[in-house]
Scaffold this active site. Structure first.
Site, PDB file in Angstrom:
ATOM      1  N   ASP A 200      43.376  46.347  44.326  1.00 41.05           N
ATOM      2  CA  ASP A 200      41.968  45.966  44.385  1.00 41.05           C
ATOM      3  C   ASP A 200      41.879  44.443  44.395  1.00 41.05           C
ATOM      4  O   ASP A 200      42.517  43.769  43.578  1.00 41.05           O
ATOM      5  CB  ASP A 200      41.212  46.519  43.175  1.00 41.05           C
ATOM      6  CG  ASP A 200      39.882  47.140  43.558  1.00 41.05           C
ATOM      7  OD1 ASP A 200      39.143  46.490  44.313  1.00 41.05           O
ATOM      8  OD2 ASP A 200      39.591  48.259  43.110  1.00 41.05           O
TER       9      ASP A 200
ATOM     10  N   ASP B  90      36.701  44.308  46.950  1.00 43.15           N
ATOM     11  CA  ASP B  90      35.485  44.629  46.203  1.00 43.15           C
ATOM     12  C   ASP B  90      34.311  43.759  46.668  1.00 43.15           C
ATOM     13  O   ASP B  90      34.444  42.528  46.764  1.00 43.15           O
ATOM     14  CB  ASP B  90      35.756  44.402  44.710  1.00 43.15           C
ATOM     15  CG  ASP B  90      34.631  44.861  43.822  1.00 43.15           C
ATOM     16  OD1 ASP B  90      34.410  46.078  43.728  1.00 43.15           O
ATOM     17  OD2 ASP B  90      33.970  43.988  43.221  1.00 43.15           O
TER      18      ASP B  90
ATOM     19  N   GLU C 168      34.835  46.799  50.901  1.00 38.19           N
ATOM     20  CA  GLU C 168      33.680  47.465  50.279  1.00 38.19           C
ATOM     21  C   GLU C 168      32.460  46.605  50.564  1.00 38.19           C
ATOM     22  O   GLU C 168      32.412  45.433  50.188  1.00 38.19           O
ATOM     23  CB  GLU C 168      33.873  47.608  48.774  1.00 38.19           C
ATOM     24  CG  GLU C 168      32.728  48.384  48.129  1.00 38.19           C
ATOM     25  CD  GLU C 168      32.568  48.104  46.640  1.00 38.19           C
ATOM     26  OE1 GLU C 168      32.098  49.011  45.931  1.00 38.19           O
ATOM     27  OE2 GLU C 168      32.887  46.995  46.202  1.00 38.19           O
TER      28      GLU C 168
ATOM     29  N   HIS D 186      35.297  55.500  41.716  1.00 41.97           N
ATOM     30  CA  HIS D 186      35.100  55.083  40.331  1.00 41.97           C
ATOM     31  C   HIS D 186      33.657  54.681  40.036  1.00 41.97           C
ATOM     32  O   HIS D 186      33.281  54.535  38.870  1.00 41.97           O
ATOM     33  CB  HIS D 186      36.028  53.922  39.999  1.00 41.97           C
ATOM     34  CG  HIS D 186      35.743  52.690  40.808  1.00 41.97           C
ATOM     35  ND1 HIS D 186      36.032  52.599  42.154  1.00 41.97           N
ATOM     36  CD2 HIS D 186      35.174  51.515  40.470  1.00 41.97           C
ATOM     37  CE1 HIS D 186      35.652  51.420  42.601  1.00 41.97           C
ATOM     38  NE2 HIS D 186      35.127  50.735  41.603  1.00 41.97           N
ATOM     39  N   ASP D 187      32.847  54.485  41.085  1.00 40.04           N
ATOM     40  CA  ASP D 187      31.450  54.080  40.908  1.00 40.04           C
ATOM     41  C   ASP D 187      30.457  55.210  41.181  1.00 40.04           C
ATOM     42  O   ASP D 187      29.250  54.998  41.088  1.00 40.04           O
ATOM     43  CB  ASP D 187      31.108  52.920  41.854  1.00 40.04           C
ATOM     44  CG  ASP D 187      31.671  51.598  41.373  1.00 40.04           C
ATOM     45  OD1 ASP D 187      31.897  51.452  40.161  1.00 40.04           O
ATOM     46  OD2 ASP D 187      31.888  50.706  42.222  1.00 40.04           O
TER      47      ASP D 187
END
Length: 563
Positions: free
Chosen positions: A99, A203, A262, A334-335
């Site tokens: 990430d 991210d 993302e 994860h979100d």
């Protein structure tokens, strides 16, 4: 397919390390725990593992607040552990993607510690500092709001200026206008690639370019919120920055690496630009249009997603990227809350079938599928009892502010149970022993009580489980070219419960049929060329073989037919 397009036939598995496997009994997952489970991932057949952040961090936002990009938080292990993970994953044919969180750092990162030390510090301009407005400069520089509730600006009493934080106040935004910032980030990325990492999931990467005027924003339509997204999403220099990153970090490397952006608020047209191979920006994007369906005036105002809206959204992305560009395919991460609870049915009688159905539909689209840990088991949302059970900063902040504003506590809790990120972050359910085999200690987050029924050990032992259905889907992507490379045609777009489409490639035609309901669905009026498909081969189904390929679909049944 060229070697630099290998990701089109790949499947990515996302690991949230804190919740995957604990190796030392401290209740928190770690890198040695991931190594312990590599054989499981190899059996599933995935090609890439994406790790959510494991860097040194105060853990204000569970690792997305990074204090040192080139070291590992002791909670998760050591750099030597990561080197071992890379080596052992590569030995199994699995790539490792890290990430990359470079829109912001932790406020404990040495860069920010220097930046806030004085107005004339050489790193002052590495972040967004501005004087306040109004009487004595006590008002924020603009009206932007944080994604985690409240103003996006924090006053630093020592220097009398505000710094920008689009997320937590402990996550100050880096100033990408400063070329020194960019080169420091690129140097860090090269360092990780030199250690053997195979790419990055980036991210909120489309937030790194801001409108330097930092103007006030208009309220979000239908809401009292003022995010300011028009001024920091897909900003004026974003394409320039990504091309510069590609040239500085990725060009000239012997093997094609994976780059995933993302990008909240990205459109199909934006994605074509970001993922066009000729532009050298990123390989694919994470977009949020389909997971934003069923949400009202704000994130916590939720209703059941209408399948027709879901088909329209996913179909638009399939069509828009058909000729140029590439997309990521996902139901949850994860979100996001658990897919089977949101898009399927977590009722005991339908959970397995609907989890398989969701996998079938997603993996048969054009794009690269992502499996979030536990999705391949049909893990569900967690039955949180009280507000104290929620740990995620976004959920905690929302509850406190909403209650303080006079909201009904039970209604707020009901919304949190549906949408909280905590649903995705409960420990991975490995077996039916204490704490689901995740830890011998006290788990950092409560284990879903249904682990005695839903766990990896039981799923691997059951040839008809969700796990083995996902394993077959992954194998089909590797062996059936029409899945990775075929054209996509949506069928019956206005049908309220049928999701149907075809994939075609070099004379091979595939038909996907899925019944998103608990009622039987007659196909007689919905399939074109019924005689042709009646004689087709069923490559995969999620229930026992039907009487014929075009027999009525049973509740939550999905079929993959080859004509």
């Amino acid at each position: 397919m060229t070697d630099d397009q290998w990701f089109r036939e790949a499947v990515v598995y996302q690991i949230y390390p804190r919740s995957f496997q604990d190796s030392n009994g401290d209740g928190i997952g770690d890198v040695p725990g991931i190594i312990r489970r590599l054989d499981y991932l190899e059996q599933l057949g995935v090609d890439v593992v994406w790790l959510s952040p494991i860097y040194t961090s105060p853990q204000d936002d569970n690792g997305y607040d990074i204090a040192d990009y080139q070291d590992i938080d002791p909670t998760f292990g050591t750099l030597a552990d990561v080197d071992s993970l890379i080596e052992q994953a590569h030995a199994r044919g699995i790539r490792i993607v890290m990430d990359l969180v470079v829109n912001h750092t932790s406020d404990e990162h040495p860069w920010f510690v220097e930046s806030r030390s004085s107005k004339d510090n050489p790193k002052r301009d590495w972040y967004w500092w501005r004087p306040g407005r109004g009487a004595e400069g006590r008002d924020a520089p603009n009206n932007w709001e944080s994604f985690f509730s409240g103003p996006a600006w924090e006053l630093d009493e020592a220097t009398g200026e505000y710094y920008l934080h689009l997320f937590s106040r402990k996550q100050p935004d880096l100033n990408w206008e400063n070329p020194e910032v960019r080169e420091a980030v690129y140097a860090m990325m090269r360092w990780w690639l030199d250690r053997g990492v195979d790419g990055f999931r980036m991210d909120v990467i489309n937030m790194i370019s801001k409108d330097t005027a930092l103007p006030d924003a208009e309220p979000v339509p239908g809401s009292s919120m003022v995010f300011g997204g028009d001024h920091f999403l897909n900003g004026p220099r974003i394409h320039e920055f990504l091309r510069e990153m590609h040239a500085s970090v990725f060009e000239g490397r012997p093997e094609k690496l994976l780059t995933v952006g993302e990008m909240p608020g990205v459109t199909v047209e934006d994605a074509v630009l970001y993922t066009d191979p000729e532009r050298h920006e990123v390989d694919m994007v994470f977009q949020f249009e389909h997971v934003g369906l069923g949400i009202g005036a704000h994130k916590w105002d939720r209703s059941r997603v209408d399948l027709r809206d879901l088909k329209a959204s996913l179909g638009r992305w399939q069509e828009g990227l058909a000729k140029v560009g590439w997309n990521s395919l996902y139901w949850n991460n994860h979100d996001q809350p658990r897919a089977v609870s949101r898009f399927g049915s977590d009722a005991p009688e339908h959970r397995v079938a609907s989890a398989k159905l969701l996998g079938t539909v997603l993996h048969l689209h054009r794009g690269t599928p992502y499996v979030y840990q536990g999705e391949e088991l049909g893990m569900t949302n967690v039955p949180f009892a009280t507000a104290a059970d929620f740990l995620d900063i976004e959920s905690v902040n929302y509850y406190a502010l909403a209650v303080a504003a006079g909201g009904d506590a039970e209604h707020i809790l009901a919304n949190l149970r549906i949408g909280s990120r905590d649903n995705a972050r409960s420990p991975m359910q490995w077996d039916d022993t204490t704490n689901a085999g995740f830890t011998t200690g006290q788990p950092w987050s409560a284990t879903n009580p249904n682990y005695t029924e839903i766990n990896a050990a039981a799923a691997v032992a059951d040839p008809e489980s969700v796990f083995h259905h996902y394993r077959r889907l992954i194998e089909l992507r590797h062996t059936e070219p029409a899945i990775a490379h075929g054209d996509f045609t949506m069928l019956a777009p206005d049908h309220p419960t049928l999701y149907a489409f075809t994939r075609s490639h070099e004379g091979t035609d595939l038909l996907v049929l899925a019944n998103f309901s608990g009622d039987e669905l007659d196909l007689s009026d919905t399939i074109t060329e019924p005689d042709r498909w009646s004689a087709s081969t069923m490559l995969l189904g999620n229930l026992a073989d039907p009487a014929s390929p075009t027999a009525p679909l049973r509740p939550w049944e999905a079929r993959l037919l080859k004509g």
